[in-house]
Structure formats: structure tokens, C-alpha cells
Design a protein around this motif. Structure first.
Motif, PDB file in Angstrom:
ATOM      1  N   LYS A   1       0.835  -1.201   0.000  1.00 22.61           N
ATOM      2  CA  LYS A   1       0.000   0.000   0.000  1.00 22.61           C
ATOM      3  C   LYS A   1       0.872   1.255   0.000  1.00 22.61           C
ATOM      4  O   LYS A   1       1.765   1.401   0.809  1.00 22.61           O
ATOM      5  CB  LYS A   1      -0.926  -0.014   1.220  1.00 22.61           C
ATOM      6  N   GLY A   2       0.606   2.151  -0.928  1.00 24.49           N
ATOM      7  CA  GLY A   2       1.355   3.398  -1.007  1.00 24.49           C
ATOM      8  C   GLY A   2       2.752   3.263  -1.574  1.00 24.49           C
ATOM      9  O   GLY A   2       3.553   4.194  -1.481  1.00 24.49           O
TER      10      GLY A   2
ATOM     11  N   THR B   1      -6.200   2.805 -10.280  1.00 26.12           N
ATOM     12  CA  THR B   1      -6.914   1.649  -9.709  1.00 26.12           C
ATOM     13  C   THR B   1      -8.006   1.164 -10.644  1.00 26.12           C
ATOM     14  O   THR B   1      -8.180  -0.049 -10.840  1.00 26.12           O
ATOM     15  CB  THR B   1      -7.509   2.018  -8.345  1.00 26.12           C
TER      16      THR B   1
ATOM     17  N   GLN C   1      -6.682  -9.531  -6.026  1.00 24.21           N
ATOM     18  CA  GLN C   1      -6.648  -8.177  -5.483  1.00 24.21           C
ATOM     19  C   GLN C   1      -5.215  -7.682  -5.362  1.00 24.21           C
ATOM     20  O   GLN C   1      -4.920  -6.509  -5.633  1.00 24.21           O
ATOM     21  CB  GLN C   1      -7.341  -8.149  -4.122  1.00 24.21           C
ATOM     22  N   GLN C   2      -4.315  -8.575  -4.980  1.00 23.58           N
ATOM     23  CA  GLN C   2      -2.906  -8.213  -4.867  1.00 23.58           C
ATOM     24  C   GLN C   2      -2.336  -7.833  -6.235  1.00 23.58           C
ATOM     25  O   GLN C   2      -1.567  -6.868  -6.362  1.00 23.58           O
ATOM     26  CB  GLN C   2      -2.126  -9.385  -4.272  1.00 23.58           C
TER      27      GLN C   2
ATOM     28  N   VAL D   1      -3.570  -4.308  -7.266  1.00 25.29           N
ATOM     29  CA  VAL D   1      -2.826  -3.246  -6.582  1.00 25.29           C
ATOM     30  C   VAL D   1      -1.429  -3.109  -7.181  1.00 25.29           C
ATOM     31  O   VAL D   1      -0.907  -2.001  -7.344  1.00 25.29           O
ATOM     32  CB  VAL D   1      -2.748  -3.531  -5.066  1.00 25.29           C
TER      33      VAL D   1
ATOM     34  N   ASN E   1      -0.163   0.312  -8.802  1.00 27.16           N
ATOM     35  CA  ASN E   1       1.021   1.002  -8.284  1.00 27.16           C
ATOM     36  C   ASN E   1       2.024   1.299  -9.404  1.00 27.16           C
ATOM     37  O   ASN E   1       2.652   2.364  -9.432  1.00 27.16           O
ATOM     38  CB  ASN E   1       1.690   0.161  -7.202  1.00 27.16           C
TER      39      ASN E   1
END
Length: 397
Positions: free
Chosen positions: A238-239, A285, A375-376, A379, A383
């Protein structure tokens, strides 16, 4: 006198003269006398640290005007010709430096794509697109008709350049890559493109044809067919795109050509759509959610029907229901911590080798693990798109 050039793609050149390493956009210098004596399109260039090496002129863009130095070229060519004649009269010739291989497609200028500025506008219901005759869908990135592009180190499928020219003028269209086009047209349009005919359809149908192109690749040809677990886990943090603690460029460099150049193409393509996210509502996203399943070999498992295990009716408890014979084996019930450890181990096996039959069957039997892995991946791709968009914004500023 130095002439200024700009690198059009990554260049790493090792020769007997020296070593020159530069990246796309780096500015290089060349001496006029070196350019005049350059053999067959190769010249000695100097980088900012004054390291020198031989580089093909096909990799460079001229920044200065050479017309003012033409008289120097003529004098130097005559001098070099006279010196060569004197050397050929006797004595042994000095061996010529070994030149790096030249990319074959660069010999024909008609096969080189130089992106033109994007002009937005036009009717989104009538978007035209055309490619050369040949098999474009489902044949692999290296076996499809290719075209050299000055932005990349390797040739990319010609149809991707055609998609770019057709879609980006309509990048402000709401729901681009998300809204489905006319499902009944896809097969007909694919056949028309492969026959070399021009198609005329809506922007959403064209955008979905792009997804079909990646989806039609075999499992071994998918962009992230051999993505290692470490890259996926670190890139999906995340981020990660804004923190700067993940080396996304190193992750992309792990891909082999032509997959790497194709992925650089997609990042540039997606970042231009993200630039219009205030209008088209397509953030990194949202784009990732729409197209990520087509980059991995197990894209169908994300929407697989969960396997439902029939529940046996419970038996009524009797007087001796909890009594076991001394020789009977009882399976000990796992604690929550052990269940979590077992689930993590299973997820690691799936991530490490998504092409194995064992992992595919395991994911089909465990839809929760399949959903978590999907889902991974979403992301991870989001990213990468966000990181590239931020990097492009900084470069433009």
C-alpha cells in the motif's frame, strides 16, 4: 567543435574503443571530426562524464544543425581518404573496431514509428483503425507483426501502435477501458484487421479489442507469466508508488524482451489516460481493475465459480456420541494461528508458481485465496501505473 544529440532509447555499447551507457533522453556530444570519420552510420560519442563509445545514429536525434559544419566534413573526408590510400600502399592494416550489432528493422525508415503529438477530438462512435495484413491476435508478442519505435529498445507489435493512435485522441471519454463495446462485433473486427482492412467502430469497442489482444496471448506469453513472488509482494504494498522505497524500474527490467518494451508501452499509454482521470474517471486503480486479469496466466480463476462442498446432515447426539474406541484415530483440530500459517503457505505457493497445475487446482478449490491473489495483482499493476505517471509528471516539470 561538439555537436549535441539526444538518446532516443536506452543504449549500452561496449567496444574496443570504450564504453558508453546512456538512457532515453540523455544528451550526448560528438566531435565534428569523429562524425566525419564515422563508419556506416556509427559514430564516436561522449557522455556528460566524457566517456566515449560507438553508437548507431539510428539511436540518436540531432539537436544542432550540421549544415554550418559542412565545409569541415568535406575537408576531413578528403584528408581521411588520402590517409587511407597511403596506408593501403604497404604495411599491415590496423584492425577495425568491432561494432555493436545494428537493429535490422532500423535499416528501413518506413518501419520506424515516431509518435506524433496527440490531437484530441473526433467522433467517439466512429473511430478508424488499420494494421498490416497478418496474424495479430493470439500469436505471441514476438511472433506478431512488429514495428520499431524510437521510444523503446526492442520492436513492439504493430497493432499496439495502431491502438495508441486510435484510442488516445479520445482519452477523455468517460469509462474508457471499462465500458464494454458491441460484443457481437469482436470476431468480425479481428478478422478484418488481420486481413489488412480498415475498421470503423466505437471507441469502447476499440478499447476492448486492446484487452482482447492481451487476453488472447497464451499463458507463457502473458506479460507477468513469470513474475516472481518477491516483486509481486513488494510492488503491491500500500502506497508503494508514492513512498519511493520500491524500485519499480528494477521490477520492469526483470522482464525479458519484447515483453519489457511492451510493458513500457502500456505504462506510457495508461499514464496518458490517467492524466484525464478528472474527466474520464479512470484512475490507476480503475484501469488496473479492468485490464490486470489479462496480464496474468490465471485470469479466469478470479471469476471462477466457487466450489461448494455439500454439507452433511448432522447426526443426532446419542448417549455414546462423544465416546471413541481406544484404537480409533482422532484428527486434532487446528488452532487459528495454525490455520493462518497454513493459508499463508498456500498463498506463497500459488504466487511463486502461478502456472503449475497444483496451484491452479488449489485456487479453484479455494476461491478466497484466488480472490486475495487477484486483489494483490490489481494493486501491483495500479502502483506501477501510478509510479510511471508520477515519474512522467516530474520529468515534464
Amino acid at each position: 567543435v561538439f555537436i549535441c544529440f539526444r538518446a532516443l532509447c536506452d543504449v549500452t555499447t561496449g567496444t574496443s574503443i570504450g564504453l558508453l551507457q546512456c538512457k532515453q533522453g540523455d544528451y550526448l556530444g560528438a566531435k565534428v571530426q569523429d562524425l566525419a570519420a564515422s563508419p556506416s552510420g556509427w559514430c564516436t560519442l561522449h557522455d556528460k562524464d566524457l566517456n566515449k563509445g560507438l553508437v548507431s545514429m539510428d539511436h540518436l536525434e540531432l539537436v544542432a544543425d550540421l549544415s554550418q559544419f559542412e565545409h569541415l566534413f568535406v575537408a576531413l573526408r578528403e584528408k581521411n581518404t588520402a590517409a587511407a590510400k597511403r596506408r593501403s600502399g604497404g604495411g599491415s592494416k590496423s584492425p577495425a573496431p568491432q561494432l555493436p550489432p545494428k537493429r535490422t528493422s532500423f535499416k528501413d525508415e518506413a518501419l520506424i514509428n515516431v509518435p506524433a503529438p496527440i490531437v484530441e477530438g473526433g467522433d467517439p462512435n466512429h473511430v478508424k483503425m488499420k494494421v498490416s495484413k497478418g496474424k495479430h491476435f493470439g500469436v505471441g508478442l514476438a511472433r506478431a507483426p512488429l514495428i520499431a519505435d524510437v521510444r523503446f529498445a526492442y520492436e513492439i507489435p504493430e497493432i499496439l501502435v495502431a491502438f495508441e493512435k486510435a484510442i488516445l485522441p479520445h482519452a477523455s471519454t468517460v469509462g474508457l477501458l471499462r465500458i464494454s463495446g458491441d460484443q457481437s462485433e469482436y470476431e468480425t473486427l479481428k478478422e478484418q484487421l488481420e486481413r489488412g482492412e480498415e475498421i470503423d467502430t466505437s471507441i469502447h469497442t476499440i478499447a476492448n479489442l486492446l484487452k482482447i489482444f492481451f487476453r488472447s496471448l497464451s499463458s507463457n506469453d502473458r506479460i507477468f507469466a513469470r513474475l516472481d513472488a518477491e516483486s509481486l509482494i513488494s510492488g503491491a504494498a500500500k502506497g508503494a508508488a508514492t513512498r519511493g522505497d520500491v524500485d519499480f524500474e528494477a521490477i520492469v527490467d526483470k522482464l525479458k524482451e519484447p515483453t519489457r518494451s511492451v510493458w513500457w508501452w502500456f505504462l506510457g499509454f495508461a499514464s496518458k489516460i490517467v492524466d484525464k482521470h478528472a474527466v474520464n474517471q479512470m484512475t490507476p486503480t480503475n484501469i488496473s481493475t479492468c485490464i490486470t486479469p489479462n496480464f496474468f496466466p490465471d485470469f479466469e480463476l478470479a471469476s471462477a465459480t466457487p466450489v461448494v462442498t455439500p454439507v452433511k446432515p448432522k447426526k443426532k447426539k446419542g448417549l455414546f456420541s462423544n465416546w471413541k474406541m481406544p484404537w480409533s484415530k482422532r484428527t486434532p483440530e487446528l488452532s487459528n494461528a495454525e490455520k493462518l500459517r497454513k493459508f499463508k503457505m498456500q498463498s506463497r505457493r500459488i504466487t511463486a508458481n502461478p502456472l503449475s497445475q497444483t496451484s491452479v487446482s488449489s485456487m479453484a478449490q479455494d476461491p478466497v485465496a484466488a480472490l486475495k491473489l487477484m486483489q494483490q495483482k490489481n494493486v501491483f499493476v495500479a502502483n506501477l501505473i501510478e509510479w510511471y505517471s508520477l515519474r512522467t509528471d516530474v520529468a515534464n516539470k
